[in-house]
Structure formats: C-alpha cells, structure tokens
Scaffold this motif. Structure first.
Motif, PDB file in Angstrom:
ATOM      1  N   ASN A  67       0.846  -1.190   0.000  1.00 37.14           N
ATOM      2  CA  ASN A  67       0.000   0.000   0.000  1.00 37.14           C
ATOM      3  C   ASN A  67       0.885   1.246   0.000  1.00 37.14           C
ATOM      4  O   ASN A  67       2.113   1.144   0.030  1.00 37.14           O
ATOM      5  N   TYR A  68       0.241   2.403  -0.046  1.00 32.77           N
ATOM      6  CA  TYR A  68       1.007   3.649  -0.187  1.00 32.77           C
ATOM      7  C   TYR A  68       1.239   4.346   1.155  1.00 32.77           C
ATOM      8  O   TYR A  68       1.658   5.498   1.202  1.00 32.77           O
ATOM      9  N   ASP A  69       0.935   3.640   2.241  1.00 28.68           N
ATOM     10  CA  ASP A  69       1.122   4.280   3.552  1.00 28.68           C
ATOM     11  C   ASP A  69       2.566   4.729   3.760  1.00 28.68           C
ATOM     12  O   ASP A  69       2.824   5.832   4.239  1.00 28.68           O
ATOM     13  N   THR A  72       3.465   7.848   2.089  1.00 29.68           N
ATOM     14  CA  THR A  72       2.894   9.078   2.664  1.00 29.68           C
ATOM     15  C   THR A  72       3.504   9.424   4.022  1.00 29.68           C
ATOM     16  O   THR A  72       3.324  10.544   4.499  1.00 29.68           O
ATOM     17  N   ILE A 112       6.381  16.115  -3.479  1.00 32.72           N
ATOM     18  CA  ILE A 112       5.108  15.618  -2.935  1.00 32.72           C
ATOM     19  C   ILE A 112       4.093  15.463  -4.059  1.00 32.72           C
ATOM     20  O   ILE A 112       3.418  14.431  -4.169  1.00 32.72           O
ATOM     21  N   ASP A 116       2.365  12.143  -5.464  1.00 24.14           N
ATOM     22  CA  ASP A 116       0.906  12.018  -5.573  1.00 24.14           C
ATOM     23  C   ASP A 116       0.531  11.488  -6.958  1.00 24.14           C
ATOM     24  O   ASP A 116      -0.340  10.613  -7.109  1.00 24.14           O
ATOM     25  N   ARG A 117       1.192  12.086  -7.942  1.00 24.56           N
ATOM     26  CA  ARG A 117       0.908  11.676  -9.322  1.00 24.56           C
ATOM     27  C   ARG A 117       1.344  10.217  -9.538  1.00 24.56           C
ATOM     28  O   ARG A 117       0.649   9.433 -10.180  1.00 24.56           O
ATOM     29  N   LYS A 119       1.440   7.861  -7.378  1.00 22.39           N
ATOM     30  CA  LYS A 119       0.478   6.940  -6.767  1.00 22.39           C
ATOM     31  C   LYS A 119      -0.732   6.736  -7.673  1.00 22.39           C
ATOM     32  O   LYS A 119      -1.209   5.612  -7.879  1.00 22.39           O
ATOM     33  N   MET A 120      -1.217   7.856  -8.212  1.00 24.84           N
ATOM     34  CA  MET A 120      -2.375   7.790  -9.114  1.00 24.84           C
ATOM     35  C   MET A 120      -2.069   6.851 -10.274  1.00 24.84           C
ATOM     36  O   MET A 120      -2.850   5.944 -10.618  1.00 24.84           O
ATOM     37  N   ALA A 123      -1.363   3.097  -9.366  1.00 22.34           N
ATOM     38  CA  ALA A 123      -2.571   2.345  -9.038  1.00 22.34           C
ATOM     39  C   ALA A 123      -3.282   1.904 -10.309  1.00 22.34           C
ATOM     40  O   ALA A 123      -3.706   0.741 -10.451  1.00 22.34           O
ATOM     41  N   LEU A 124      -3.410   2.862 -11.237  1.00 25.36           N
ATOM     42  CA  LEU A 124      -4.114   2.539 -12.491  1.00 25.36           C
ATOM     43  C   LEU A 124      -3.313   1.521 -13.300  1.00 25.36           C
ATOM     44  O   LEU A 124      -3.876   0.562 -13.842  1.00 25.36           O
ATOM     45  N   ASN A 127      -3.557  -1.943 -11.809  1.00 20.66           N
ATOM     46  CA  ASN A 127      -4.858  -2.558 -12.049  1.00 20.66           C
ATOM     47  C   ASN A 127      -4.971  -3.039 -13.495  1.00 20.66           C
ATOM     48  O   ASN A 127      -5.412  -4.148 -13.773  1.00 20.66           O
ATOM     49  N   SER A 128      -4.578  -2.147 -14.417  1.00 20.11           N
ATOM     50  CA  SER A 128      -4.735  -2.517 -15.819  1.00 20.11           C
ATOM     51  C   SER A 128      -3.813  -3.676 -16.173  1.00 20.11           C
ATOM     52  O   SER A 128      -4.209  -4.599 -16.903  1.00 20.11           O
ATOM     53  N   THR A 222      -4.427   2.610 -21.285  1.00 15.85           N
ATOM     54  CA  THR A 222      -4.142   3.118 -19.934  1.00 15.85           C
ATOM     55  C   THR A 222      -2.730   2.721 -19.518  1.00 15.85           C
ATOM     56  O   THR A 222      -1.952   3.541 -19.001  1.00 15.85           O
TER      57      THR A 222
END
Lengths: 616, 337
Positions: A67-69, A72, A112, A116-117, A119-120, A123-124, A127-128, A222
């Motif tokens: 996870n991304y904890d 962060t 930062i 953030d970017r 992580k976005m 994640a995508l 998944n893909s 994607t």
C-alpha cells in the motif's frame, strides 16, 4: 537652572555610555549553537527521510509495498518538522537562508505532488496490468464460446475472430514487455496492434466480444499512457534536487553561523576597544575626582584653620566677657558696699556725735579743771612753803590763794561740772559701745572672720542683715515670721548678700509711711525657703520676665546697676537652689528663695568665683 | 524537577489502569480466551493503531470535544463542527450537501470525521496538509462557519471555564487560534473506529463471515485495493474520478467542486482528481462521493466498477464486496447491516 541641566546632561551621557556597553555585550553574547545543531540534525534526518522515501517509491513501483502508507509517511514527518525548520530559517533573518529554505520547500512540494501523481498512475497501471491478462483470457474464452455455439458468424469471421484473439495476445505480450523494458519500438508495435484491435470490423462481432475488446484496448492504452508518464514521473522524482537543496540550506546555515561568529568577533573587538575607552574615561574621571578631592582637602584644612582662629577669638571674647562680668559683679559689690558703708557711716555718726560732743565739752571743761588744779597746786605750795621775807605778805598771799581756790571749787560744785563730765563720759562710752556693736554686726554680716562655706543659720543671717540695713529698714515696718529652719551648708556672706539685696529691694519698692516688709522662713523637704514680701508697687508683667536679666533695672541711671537680682539668682543657683517671684501691680511682690540643705558640690567653683569676685 | 513526581505518578497509574482494561477485555471477549491471535502479514490493508499509541493528551482531547460541539464557532451561533459531523451519523451528516452557517447549502458532501487523522490530506481536494489547517479553513469558509479567529477569540475569552481549560491543556499558549486548532485536531485524531475487519487483520479469523471474506478477496482481485489500501483503506492518495469512463460527462452540470484538486493546483492533470476517501464506516456514510449523488453502497460500487476499474462484475461479486464494506464499520458505532 544651569546646574540642573548639567546634571541632567551628565546622567543622560552616562546612561548612553552604559546602554552602548550593554548593547555591545548583547552583541557579543555567545551564539546559540543549539539552533544550528537542531537545524543540522533536522536536515540530516530529512535526508534520511528522503532516501527512505525514494526507496519506498521504488518498492511501491515494483509491488513490494502493498500500500502507499509508507510513501505518505514522509508527509507526517514534514508536517511535524518542516514548520520548525522554516521558523529557524526565518529566525536566522538572512535572505540567503530564507531563499535556501524556500527553495527546499519548493522542491519538497514538487516531490510531494510528483509522488501524488506517481500513486495515481501506479494504481491505475497496476490494475490494468493485472486485469489485461484476465481480460485477454476472457476474450479467448468468449471467442471459443462464440465459435462453438454460434454458427451464424461464418467461417470468414471465425478466422478474423481467431486473428483478433491472436492480436490481443500479441499485444498483451508486447505490452508486458514494454512494461518491463519501456522502449519506443515496442511501444510503436503495441500501438499498431491496438489500432488493429480497435479497427477490427467490430459491428459484425457479438456485442460481448466488442465490449471486451474495447475494454482491453482501454486498459492497454491506460497501461501505455500510465507507464510512460509513470516513468517520466519517476525520472522527475529522481531529479528533484532535495539532497542538493538540503546541502545548500545546511551550507547557508553554516555560512551564516560562521559570519555570525566573525561578526561576534568584531563586536568583541569593539567591546574591548570600547571598554578600554571607558576605562580611560574612568581613569580621567578618577584623576579629576582626586584633584578636586585634594583641593577640597586643602580648603578643608584652611577652613579648619579658620575655625580654630574663630574659636580662639571667641574664647578670648568669652574670657573678656567673663572678666567684664566679674568686674561688673565686683562693681555691684562695691555699689552695695558703698550703700552699706553709707548706712553704716550714718549709724556710726550718731554715737560718734555724742562722743565728740562730750569730748568737746570735756575739752572745754578741761580749762576750768586745769585752772583749778593749777590754783590748788599753788595753794598747796603756799601752805607748805616757809615764809621767807614777809610773813604778812605770805599770809596775804595765802588768804588770797585760798579765796581763789575756794571760788574756783565752789564754781565747780555750783556748775555740777563733775556730774556733767560723768554724764558726758557715760554718753561717750555708750556711743562707743554702739559703734562697736555696729562693727560687730558688720563682721557678722560679712562673715569675714569665718570660713567661706559653713553651717549657717539663715535666721541669724536675717537678723544681722536687718541690722546692717537698719538705715533702710528703720522707716518700714518689718515683720519677721521666722520658722524653725535647719542649718544649711552655704556661703554665709553670699546668702547675706542675697537677703540684703531682697530686703533692700523690698524697702525701696515701698513708701516710708505704709511700707510693710515681711520676712518669712520655713523648712522645706530639701532645706528651707525664705520669703521676702512687700506691699509695694509691684512689678509689671512685661518686666517680670526680665528682672533676673543682667543690667535690667527700673531705677534711675546711677541708682542701680541692674545686676542685683541677676547676682541673687546666680548665687541661689550656685547653691543648688532656685528663686521665684510673684508680683501683682499695686499689691506687692514676693520673692521666694529655696535653698537645699547641702549645696551642690560641683558648683563650688562657681561659689569660689563669686567669692573671689566679692573679695577681689 | 517538579514534573518528576507527576510523571512518575502517571507511570504508576497506567499499569493499574491497563491491567484493569485487560481484565475487562478478558471477561467480555470470549475470543481472547482462545488461541493467541497472530496478526496477518503482507495484507495491503492494515489495522487501526491503538489510541494509546498516538500518545494524545487527554486534556486536549477533552477540550477539543467541548469545542467540537460549540456553536459559537459559527457567525450566527447556529452551527458547530458536530452539525455536519454527527457522531451518530458515521461522523458525517447523511446529507447530499451539508448545511452551514445561516442555513447555507454547502457545495460538497461532508466526509466522515472518523479516522480523519489517518488521512494524508484533508478535504476532498486535499487542500489541507493537517487537521489543524482544516479547522482553520472550515472556520473561515463563508458557507461553513464564516468566522475569524479574532472574533472567535473575543467571544471565547469571555468564557472563564473554557479559558481555564485552555490554560490547563496549553499552559504556554492558553486560549489562542493555534491551541483551538490543535485541540480540535487532537480530538479528531482520537476518533478511531476499530471494526470487525481490524480484528480480522489482527488475527481473529472468525471476525468476518465467509461472504465478507469472499468480498475482501474480490475487493483485492478486482483492483479496488489499488486505491483503497493502507491503514485507512484509502485516504493516502489522490485519484482521478472517471479514469476508465468519464463520470462527469455522463452526469452533466459540472460545478467548481467537481474540478477537485484542480482548484488547488490549477494543473490540467488535476481536473476531477480527488482524495481517495477512506472506506472505513462507508456503510454508515451514504450518500456517496463528493457530490453525494449516489444513495446506496451498491450503486456506489457500481459507479466505481464502471468509472474507476473499467470492468464489470457479477451481481454476486458486488454483493460480496458490499458485505465486506459493511464489516469496515466501527463496532462501537452500532454498525448496521
């Protein structure tokens, strides 16, 4: 006004000097290294955090972090520590540090937002990438199902559908390759295959397959898009110069610290110079103070000399004064003495007149006695002498002589001369007796024959004083109420002087016809009291407070010295007693003298002085 | 010097206190009597930390709770924090948009206050780095409380008991904007809602039933976990709403709030990007999403599949996922099915 201004100026000047000194001391206060250490510590920690951050980003990328904890957690560290760091930078109050801190903040924020970017995208992408093999598998299953169940598709289509599956699988392979090793050639191939997939004459395919293909294309695109931008983002993250900025900020802090040290050193030198200047100033001031102290000392010595001179002058003056006072006392004594002598002369004059008159008469009578004695003697000679020539003549001579003596002696008898002479002699003796009594009184009064200090009966003193002052008091009614008073130790002649003075005053205050002078003695606790009262004209209140002052007198010039009562008071005080006066105008005056049984020993000198004054 | 006896006193008290807690836990929980549980490892979701581990000051929490209910924070004395973050409504208000000061309608759906301390940023668009800053923004927001610190401090400083509490909790600062912010933030950080799922993560294998376990597996398999991960099951990243299928084109009437993080960064790439919300207590906090346009959890799961995952799932799978989501509700909140 001017001294106040000068003093004010001095105070302001000293305050200014002290303020400058304090400011310099403040400036040279040792630099707080804790801040630098704190900042250094934080920056080191930040470096550590940043390194861990980078590691966690990579771990997230390759899927070790679930996870991304972790990615962060640096935010929490920053949230907690960055304000303190920025505050320290602002406190440093130096543009270079602020700039460096702002630069660091900027790159941190940059990172930062990049994370953030990341992580976005990650994640995508994940998944893909995860879904695509499943999706392609699903597509395969769907195609198999369709070709098996639906014969309406036709052989041509079946081939195409099979091709579609092959293309999808190929695309997936290439895409996964691309994911592992991004390469423009592979990307181009993937893009081409995707185009092919999208271009497939889809309308003829079953709807399920169409949508599955669309989904695959969507996800593949994607992946392409996110993979590319993820790589870009990761590259950017890698390039964010946080470490550089941290080092820059640390350097700035250290530089500023060094500068501060240098500046402090300069201030320290300034402080030393200033202190030296102040010390010099102080030395000057001390010299000035020493000088003025010295001149003050001189002035002081001069003053002391002056004071000494004045003191000497004053004591000389005092000695003169005392001398003249003694002379005054002496002259008062002489005056009293003169008065007394006048009285005594008068007293003596009367008996002297008897004596003189008697003696003159006796002297005059002495001629007759002489004649009688001579004629008697001649008669005796005639009687005893032998007649030598003429008896008759002798006889005749004898008879004649006898007749002469007879005549003379009968005249003696007739004129009672002997009786008269006896009378005259008696008178003369009486007069002499009186004179010797007066001399005795005088001796009693002055006590010249006695010790200066002796046991003394005041009542006797009153008696002898009244006798001395008989000339004065004989025209006044003197009432004596003498009590049984104890003997007191005193100087009798002085107490007599007091009594004489008071009685004298009392007589003078009254008139001859009506004057009554009352003399009272009574014992008191300490000794005795003497009152001399008169019914004279009294003393006016404004004079009453002055009567004991030296030279105060209401008598005409020449009549009194004004020292009488003053000396009375002094004598009484020297005896340890006191004198009071009560007076009512027109009614009379009463002097009361209180005397102790024993006069005060310490006043003996005073008494001696008085006595000397009296005898000098 | 003088803090030593106090400190040692506390240290003396704590073991007794925790021992009593442990005792009650043993009596109340039959689970504890069985085998000692081993926490699961390698899971993308983590259990909530314990309140003790946060080491919050009880005085500040108490003070924050008092302030949380204080309507003086709003310009017209009508609205408190609790107005939109009701503890009985899952830490939110159950409304599409919240109602703020002067009965104004807000522009966005109120997120839950619970576990908000675990979010990496605050607000849907992440415009606050901290809960303290979030307090500041809510206080100043013209639609929310429409206050400012100066007026608020003037108002609160007349409250002697409040000032005294501040002096106790913040001996150095006393009543100040910063201490108010910190007190409220401390209170919010203390609002943790451990769920059955946490117990599962901590090794209690019976905390979840079979459907829920299946739902958790599906949640991971379908990729929901890609964004809703970590200790707060979300809340630690941003994501674009509508990555696989445009959500806003379909919904229409785009508002400023719909632009999400773009409002903060002004970057094109941040349009429609929102903080991924925590799914803790998600079953209690309908309606869903920033616009509150989705009423049920089932629909919300549908929206997510369509726009975020870009894939389809069977109704059964989705039901399982919803069941799993229900297990995320705090047990102390009286989780409803």
């Amino acid at each position: 006004m001017k001294p106040i201004l000068r003093r004010l100026l001095g105070v302001v000047l000293s305050l200014g000097l002290i303020a400058i000194l304090l400011a310099l001391v403040q400036k040279t206060r040792s630099i707080d290294t804790t801040l630098l250490q704190q900042v250094n510590g934080q920056l080191r920690e930040l470096k550590q955090v940043d390194a861990t951050w980078n590691l966690d980003i990579l771990r997230s990328k390759i899927g070790i972090n679930k996870n991304y904890d972790q990615v962060t957690t640096p935010l929490q560290w920053l949230q907690k520590n960055q304000p303190a760091l920025m505050k320290a930078a602002n406190q440093a109050n130096e543009s270079a540090i602020k700039q460096a801190a702002d630069d660091l903040k900027t790159v941190i924020n940059e990172k930062i937002s990049l994370v953030d970017r990341f992580k976005m995208q990650n994640a995508l992408l994940k998944n893909s990438l995860r879904f695509l093999p499943t999706a392609v598998g699903q597509l395969r299953d769907q195609i198999v199902a369709v070709t098996l169940s639906d014969t309406s598709i036709g052989i041509n289509n079946t081939e195409q559908i099979s091709k579609l599956e092959v293309t999808a699988s190929e695309m997936l392979t290439e895409l996964l390759k691309y994911n592992l090793a991004p390469d423009e050639a592979i990307k181009a191939r993937v893009a081409g295959l995707l185009e092919k997939l999208a271009e497939a004459p889809s309308s003829t395919y079953p709807e399920q397959i169409q949508s599955q293909v669309r989904m695959i294309v969507n996800h593949a695109q994607t992946v392409l898009k996110q993979k590319e931008s993820e790589d870009q983002v990761l590259a950017s993250i890698d390039q964010v110069p946080i470490t550089v900025r941290i080092d820059q900020l640390a350097t700035q802090f250290e530089r500023s610290f060094d500068l501060a040290l240098q500046e402090k050193e300069q201030w320290r030198m300034a402080l030393i110079a200033y202190s030296a200047g102040l010390l010099l100033l102080l030395a000057f001031a001390m010299i000035a103070v020493w000088r003025s102290y010295r001149s003050l000392d001189q002035a002081n010595a001069f003053l002391e000399q002056r004071v000494e001179e004045r003191t000497r002058d004053l004591s000389t003056a005092l000695a003169h004064l005392r001398e003249s006072q003694l002379q005054l006392i002496q002259s008062e004594k002489m005056a009293s003495l003169g008065q007394m002598v006048a009285g005594i002369a008068h007293e003596i004059n009367t008996p002297l007149a008897y004596v003189k008159g008697g003696l003159e008469i006796l002297n005059a009578r002495m001629g007759d006695v002489d004649t009688l004695v001579t004629e008697t003697s001649r008669l005796m000679n005639l009687m005893t002498q032998e007649p030598q020539e003429d008896e008759a003549k002798h006889e005749q001579q004898l008879a004649d002589q006898f007749a002469t003596v007879q005549e003379l002696s009968s005249a003696f008898v007739e004129t009672e001369t002997v009786g008269e002479v006896k009378g005259l002699l008696g008178d003369g003796l009486y007069g002499i007796g009186q004179i010797s009594e007066i001399v005795g009184n005088l001796k009693d009064f002055s006590r010249l024959d006695r010790a200066r200090v002796a046991e003394f009966n005041v009542n006797e003193g009153i008696a002898s004083t009244l006798k001395i002052a008989r000339n004065l008091v004989k025209h006044r009614r003197i009432e004596q109420q003498l009590g049984e008073v104890p003997l007191i130790r005193c100087s009798p002649s002085q107490i007599n002087q007091v009594l004489l003075n008071l009685i004298n005053n009392a007589c003078q205050a009254t008139t001859e016809e009506t004057g009554v002078v009352t003399i009272v003695t009574r014992p008191t606790e300490q000794g005795l009291a003497i009152e001399v009262r008169d019914n004279g004209h009294g003393i006016s209140p404004e004079h009453l407070s002055k009567i004991f002052d030296p030279f105060f007198t209401t008598k005409k010039v020449g009549e009194g010295t004004g020292l009488g009562l003053s000396i009375v008071q002094r004598i009484v005080n020297e005896h340890g007693g006191d004198i009071q006066v009560d007076s009512v105008l027109g009614v009379g005056t009463c002097f009361t003298v209180n005397l102790p049984r024993e006069y005060q020993a310490q006043s003996e000198n005073g008494l001696n002085e008085l006595n000397q004054g009296g005898t000098a | 010097m003088f803090t030593l006896p106090i400190g040692s006193g506390v240290r003396l008290c704590l073991p007794i206190f925790s021992a009593r807690l442990l005792l009650t836990a043993f009596i109340l929980s039959p689970m504890s009597l069985t085998v000692v549980a081993e926490p699961l490892v390698g899971e993308p979701l983590s259990p909530l930390p314990t309140l003790e581990s946060l080491q919050l000051d009880p005085n500040k929490i108490k003070l924050g709770e008092r302030l949380f209910h204080d309507t003086r924070f709003s310009r017209d004395n009508s609205t408190a924090c609790v107005s939109c973050h009701s503890l009985s409504k899952g830490g939110a208000d159950g409304r599409k948009n919240s109602i703020g000061v002067r009965q104004q309608m807000g522009v966005i759906n109120a997120p839950t206050i619970f576990n908000s301390g675990l979010n990496f940023r605050q607000f849907w668009d992440g415009r606050s780095d901290s809960l303290e800053d979030q307090v500041d923004k809510v206080v100043h927001d013209a639609r929310e409380l429409d206050m400012n610190w100066e007026d608020l401090l003037k108002l609160l400083s007349t409250d002697a008991s409040l000032v005294a509490e501040f002096n106790t909790a913040y001996p150095q600062e006393g009543l100040q904007a910063s201490s108010i912010q910190n007190a409220l933030a401390s209170y919010q950080r203390s609002l943790l809602t451990p769920s059955r799922f946490d117990r599962y993560l901590l090794g209690d294998s019976k905390a979840l039933d079979q459907d829920e376990l299946k739902g958790y597996q599906l949640f991971k398999d379908y990729g929901c976990i890609a964004c809703h991960q970590g200790v707060n099951i979300g809340g630690n990243m941003f994501q674009k709403f509508g990555v696989m299928d445009d959500y806003f084109a379909k919904r229409g009437s785009i508002s400023a709030a719909d632009l999400g993080r773009f409002n903060v960064t002004q970057q094109e790439a941040d349009k429609h990007v929102f903080k991924v919300p925590s799914l803790r207590n998600v079953a209690l906090t309908a309606p869903y999403f920033h616009d509150g346009m989705t009423d049920t959890l089932e629909d919300a799961v549908d929206v997510m599949f369509r726009h975020q995952l870009g894939r389809t799932a069977s109704e059964v799978d989705k039901r399982m996922i919803v069941k799993f989501l229900n297990s995320l509700s705090g047990e102390a909140l009286g989780a409803k099915p």
